[in-house]
Design an enzyme around this catalytic site. Structure first.
Site, short mmCIF file in Angstrom:
data_model
loop_
_atom_site.label_atom_id
_atom_site.label_comp_id
_atom_site.label_asym_id
_atom_site.label_seq_id
_atom_site.Cartn_x
_atom_site.Cartn_y
_atom_site.Cartn_z
N GLU A 59 -1.15 -10.17 -6.37
CA GLU A 59 -1.09 -10.94 -7.58
C GLU A 59 -0.05 -10.23 -8.47
O GLU A 59 0.82 -10.88 -9.26
CB GLU A 59 -2.46 -10.95 -8.31
CG GLU A 59 -3.18 -11.97 -7.29
CD GLU A 59 -4.01 -10.94 -6.28
OE1 GLU A 59 -5.12 -11.66 -5.92
OE2 GLU A 59 -3.51 -9.99 -6.15
N CYS A 62 -8.79 -9.48 -7.30
CA CYS A 62 -9.75 -8.35 -7.80
C CYS A 62 -9.95 -8.67 -9.26
O CYS A 62 -9.19 -9.42 -9.86
CB CYS A 62 -9.22 -7.28 -7.12
SG CYS A 62 -7.67 -6.70 -8.11
N GLU A 81 0.92 -1.25 0.03
CA GLU A 81 -0.02 -0.12 -0.04
C GLU A 81 0.92 1.25 0.25
O GLU A 81 2.06 1.22 0.22
CB GLU A 81 -0.93 0.09 1.35
CG GLU A 81 -1.92 -1.09 1.25
CD GLU A 81 -2.71 -0.75 2.32
OE1 GLU A 81 -3.96 -1.78 2.12
OE2 GLU A 81 -2.68 -0.30 3.30
N CYS A 117 -1.15 -4.71 -5.84
CA CYS A 117 -1.87 -6.06 -5.30
C CYS A 117 -0.59 -7.30 -5.28
O CYS A 117 0.12 -7.11 -5.90
CB CYS A 117 -3.27 -6.41 -6.20
SG CYS A 117 -4.40 -5.30 -6.22
N CYS A 149 -6.43 -7.98 -11.20
CA CYS A 149 -5.69 -9.17 -11.21
C CYS A 149 -6.21 -10.21 -11.76
O CYS A 149 -5.50 -10.88 -12.25
CB CYS A 149 -5.43 -9.30 -9.67
SG CYS A 149 -4.64 -8.01 -8.82
#
Length: 149
Positions: free
Chosen positions: A58, A98, A47, A56, A101
């Site tokens: 992934e 998500c 983050e 992310c 991803c």
């Protein structure tokens, strides 16, 4: 894939989640990506105070995979994570990639010519859902619809 290999991938994804940098959401996600020859790379979510600059797990792992062995050699992707409480990742909810991803995994599937298996797990690894990327992203947009250059 045998149970031992699946459990190893989930364990590696869980270990990667523990290394996430998630001070804002406190939601740690890890990802393990496996190639045809059994080699594995991992990644975790990262983050940023400017939220949209976060990464992310992934995407992190897919980038490592491209550098280590190439996206076209990926056979499996394992994802695990959950809320971090007192340094421990907890929760029984299965964590799936998500939409963005899923699109990135579909790109790797397009390059490899195989329907990559995505293993989604809870923080403890006890709850698991195994699906292919085409099941997770039906009617997805891919390189196959773009004009050849």
């Amino acid at each position: 894939m045998d149970d031992k290999t699946r459990d190893r991938l989930i364990a590696l994804a869980r270990e990667a989640a523990a290394k996430a940098h998630a001070p804002y959401s406190r939601f740690h996600v890890g990802c393990a990506v496996m190639a045809e020859d059994g080699s594995v790379v991992t990644g975790a979510n990262m983050e940023n105070a400017c939220y949209r600059l976060g990464l992310c797990a992934e995407q992190s792992a897919l980038t490592a995979a491209q550098h280590a062995f190439g996206l076209g050699r990926i056979t499996h992707v394992a994802v695990a994570g959950g809320p971090n409480s007192n340094g421990t990742i907890a929760g029984e909810d299965i964590i799936t990639p998500c939409g963005g991803c899923r699109q990135a995994i579909a790109e790797a599937a397009s390059l490899s010519g195989r329907d990559i298996v995505v293993i989604s797990a809870s923080a403890t690894g006890e709850e698991v859902l195994e699906m292919t990327i085409s099941q997770l992203l039906p009617a997805g947009f891919g390189a196959d619809v773009l004009p050849e250059t």
